[in-house]
Design an enzyme around this catalytic site. Structure first.
Site, PDB file in Angstrom:
ATOM      1  N   LYS A   1     -12.972   9.831 -54.098  1.00 14.04           N
ATOM      2  CA  LYS A   1     -12.914  11.245 -54.121  1.00 14.04           C
ATOM      3  C   LYS A   1     -11.860  10.636 -56.330  1.00 14.04           C
ATOM      4  O   LYS A   1     -11.236   9.873 -55.952  1.00 14.04           O
ATOM      5  CB  LYS A   1     -12.503  12.172 -54.055  1.00 14.04           C
ATOM      6  CG  LYS A   1     -12.056  12.105 -52.422  1.00 14.04           C
ATOM      7  CD  LYS A   1     -10.701  12.357 -51.618  1.00 14.04           C
ATOM      8  CE  LYS A   1     -11.475  12.098 -49.633  1.00 14.04           C
ATOM      9  NZ  LYS A   1     -10.601  12.101 -49.140  1.00 14.04           N
TER      10      LYS A   1
ATOM     11  N   GLU B   1     -11.243  14.076 -41.971  1.00 24.03           N
ATOM     12  CA  GLU B   1     -12.195  14.422 -42.785  1.00 24.03           C
ATOM     13  C   GLU B   1     -13.506  15.073 -42.484  1.00 24.03           C
ATOM     14  O   GLU B   1     -13.688  14.473 -40.971  1.00 24.03           O
ATOM     15  CB  GLU B   1     -12.140  13.220 -43.576  1.00 24.03           C
ATOM     16  CG  GLU B   1     -11.368  13.273 -44.847  1.00 24.03           C
ATOM     17  CD  GLU B   1     -11.667  11.626 -44.895  1.00 24.03           C
ATOM     18  OE1 GLU B   1     -10.662  11.957 -46.622  1.00 24.03           O
ATOM     19  OE2 GLU B   1     -12.382  10.619 -45.777  1.00 24.03           O
TER      20      GLU B   1
ATOM     21  N   ARG C   1      -1.346  10.881 -42.791  1.00 24.72           N
ATOM     22  CA  ARG C   1      -0.863   9.776 -44.131  1.00 24.72           C
ATOM     23  C   ARG C   1      -0.519  11.947 -45.191  1.00 24.72           C
ATOM     24  O   ARG C   1      -2.171  12.112 -45.216  1.00 24.72           O
ATOM     25  CB  ARG C   1      -1.007   8.976 -44.817  1.00 24.72           C
ATOM     26  CG  ARG C   1      -2.316   8.403 -44.886  1.00 24.72           C
ATOM     27  CD  ARG C   1      -2.509   7.493 -45.858  1.00 24.72           C
ATOM     28  NE  ARG C   1      -3.913   7.106 -46.224  1.00 24.72           N
ATOM     29  CZ  ARG C   1      -4.750   8.363 -47.170  1.00 24.72           C
ATOM     30  NH1 ARG C   1      -5.007   9.044 -48.288  1.00 24.72           N
ATOM     31  NH2 ARG C   1      -5.603   7.679 -47.514  1.00 24.72           N
TER      32      ARG C   1
END
Ligand code: ADP
Length: 605
Positions: free
Chosen positions: A221, A259, A276
């Protein structure tokens, strides 16, 4: 009660975590390794501990005990997704700020996690342990233990599969110490949409809305935003429910991310769960008012979630741009050096999470992300305008970086209309411009800008050299005389006119000036054009493999060597057809930027 926390990470995230800890009245201890002894996160900390490696679980637990910390925050990366580390903390009686070891283990394995999610009724992407049928192509080869886009290969046909699997497996072994790979259906034109989740140790789980992270390079990303322009209230409810189901399936404790990829027809599939804090967590904070590190701390201390799903609201729009020390225009080649001038944007709705400042050294030891620029505004279009303004105002000189590249992306029509997917960059060659040469028109524009300037703007009047009126100080390499915009061959560029005491480049107005294109350091220019026939290191790093033998004939553009720098592999190609006459460096050796690795003698006509 948690009173003291060892932060087992570096850079911007170490600083970000310490900020919340201090606000909560919790003592923070910064761990640092030798290359980081002068790093910003080390310099900013009230208490520090030298360690040999950020990856050595045993050493970090021992360091935490030594300094009297009752908890360890692993940030992201390094040990944040290591079940062994989470277990080692537990055993040592130290609170690990993150999920239980079994949760991390279950989700760290991309194949096993898909099976768990399937059982929980969450849709997953089809995948194979063995060869897929020809009708299943295109496919992605992925590392079972992968992360950060590493070890991923797109394969269009069965013929390419073997090679891709071998190279992915090699990269996975080097990066994750696990060479297992698998093959997954490639979803065409997907959007990457993820949901922030929070779970406590009392069985409660909620989601904190989505983040769209479709603007990616090398499956990693670079721009993220929330809310997603693709989202409807119905889809958000469905995906949010799936995310919470995923969290419950592993009895999730802490902050995490589920995700998904979303295909153009609106179908979504579970991709993986990150156990996390995510790099892009600030955009969730900007639109909800939550402090996710604070939530992590409260959960780790055994507290119950202080919110129900219905308590949460999102207000306005937030976008994050990742500022990397890399040249997007040169195949994202990582860049190193010293940051000479660092003047980040300020103003309403702007947040900067930075791991560097003026004077910071960017080395090849670590990931090239320098900082994250985050904006908030009431609407998406206002957020884009604000991001454009902020990127324009961002002055970062000395290390080549992607600021202008990000600026070009957010200014495209497709970005403005929310027409984005993970193939965005492939479809927009316009945002990559050729490496920059200073054309005569620019010199003209610069001299014009100069003559219009009343008095010179000294960097040290606002920057790190504030109060230093002594321009002869040896540690002040530049004087910023002017900056302005100019159009050259239809492209918008920003120029800085700098006076550099030790170089003679351009003679203007009777003074010596050095001209730099915006956000490009100077040093790399000299090494940019190697003489034909020489294969030079494009950056400092390690020579991984030499693909040719002395005397071997090579074709133009043939791959001849592979280097590793900042955790990324870069292939070097022959500039011309010819014969390999000299191999100067061997695999495993550390090389400097610009160093000659081998010579290829051109074929005589
Ligand atoms: P990593 O853990 O290395 O980040 P991911 O599995 O999260 O790897 O995938 C990274 C990116 O690769 C995704 O954001 C998406 O852009 C792309 N990707 C992954 N799997 C697929 C798929 N099956 N089809 C299309 N794109 C995918």
């Amino acid at each position: 009660m948690i009173r003291k926390v060892l932060i087992a990470n570096r850079g911007e995230i170490a600083i970000r975590i310490s900020q919340t800890l201090r606000e909560m009245g919790i003592q923070a201890v910064a761990a640092f390794t030798e290359p980081d002894k002068d790093a910003l996160h080390t310099r900013m900390a009230a208490e520090t501990r030298a360690i040999v490696s950020y990856l050595d679980a045993e050493e970090i637990v021992r360091t935490a005990k030594d300094c009297g910390a009752d908890a360890i925050h692993p940030g992201y990366g390094f040990l944040s997704e290591s079940p062994a580390f989470s277990a080692a903390c537990e055993q040592a009686g130290i609170v690990f700020i993150g999920p239980r070891p079994d949760t991390i283990r279950a989700m760290g394995d991309k194949l096993a996690s898909k099976r768990t999610m399937e059982k929980a009724g969450v849709p997953v992407v089809p995948s194979w342990d063995n060869d897929p049928r020809s009708s299943d192509f295109p496919v992605l080869v992925k590392a079972v233990g992968g992360g950060g886009g590493r070890g991923i290969r797109l394969v269009e046909s069965a013929a390419e599969l073997m090679d891709a699997m071998a190279s992915a497996s090699r990269e996975a072994a080097a990066a994750f110490g696990d060479d297992r790979i698998f093959v997954e259906k490639y979803i065409l034109q997907p959007r990457h949409i993820e949901f922030q989740i929070l779970g406590d140790s009392h069985g409660n789980a909620i989601h904190v809305f989505e983040r769209e992270c479709s603007i990616q390079r090398r499956h990693q990303k670079i721009i993220e935003e929330t809310p997603s322009p693709a989202m409807t209230p119905e889809l958000r409810a469905q995906m949010g429910e799936a995310a919470v189901a995923a969290a419950r399936a592993v009895d999730y404790r802490g902050a995490g991310t589920v995700e998904f990829i979303l295909d153009p027809s609106g179908r979504f599939y579970f991709l993986e769960m990150n156990t996390r804090l995510q790099v892009e967590h600030p955009i969730t904070e900007m639109t909800t008012g939550l402090d996710l590190v604070r939530e992590q701390m409260l959960i780790a201390a055994g507290g119950k979630l202080s919110y129900n799903q219905s308590d949460l609201r999102q207000i306005g729009h937030s976008i994050e741009c990742r500022i990397y020390a890399e040249e997007a225009e040169e195949h994202f080649r990582p860049s190193t050096g010293a940051i000479e001038i660092f003047e980040p944007p300020i103003g309403p709705g702007i947040r900067l999470d930075s791991g560097v400042a003026a004077g910071s050294k960017v080395t090849y030891h670590f990931d090239p992300m320098l900082a994250k620029l985050i904006v908030w505004a009431p609407s998406r279009s206002a957020a884009i305008a604000r991001m454009e303004r902020a990127l324009d105002d961002f002055v970062l000189l000395g290390v080549r970086n992607n600021i202008e590249f990000l600026r070009r992306i957010v200014s495209t029509e497709d970005f403005a209309s929310g027409n984005i997917d993970t193939g965005f960059l492939d479809r927009h060659p316009d945002v990559f411009i050729a490496p920059f040469e200073i054309p005569p028109a620019a010199l003209l524009a610069a001299s014009h800008g100069l003559s219009n300037t009343q008095g010179h703007r000294d960097v040290w009047s606002s920057g790190p050299w504030r109060n230093s009126s002594d321009a002869s100080r040896a540690d002040v390499p530049f004087r910023l005389l002017d900056s302005h915009h100019a159009e050259i061959s239809g492209m918008r560029h920003r120029f800085y006119v700098l006076h550099r005491r030790d170089s003679d480049t351009v003679w203007l107005d009777g003074h010596t000036y050095h001209l730099y294109p915006a956000n490009k350091g100077g040093a790399a220019h000299a090494a940019a054009t190697p003489a034909s026939g020489e294969i030079r290191a494009l950056m400092p790093g390690k020579l991984l493999r030499v693909e040719v033998a002395p005397g071997q004939a090579v074709a133009e553009k043939q791959a001849v060597a592979v280097m590793e720098s900042m955790k990324m592999e870069t292939t070097l190609h022959a500039p011309n057809a010819g014969r390999v006459t000299g191999i100067r460096r061997q695999p495993g050796e550390t090389v400097e930027m610009g160093e000659i690795l081998m010579v290829i003698e051109t074929n005589k006509p």
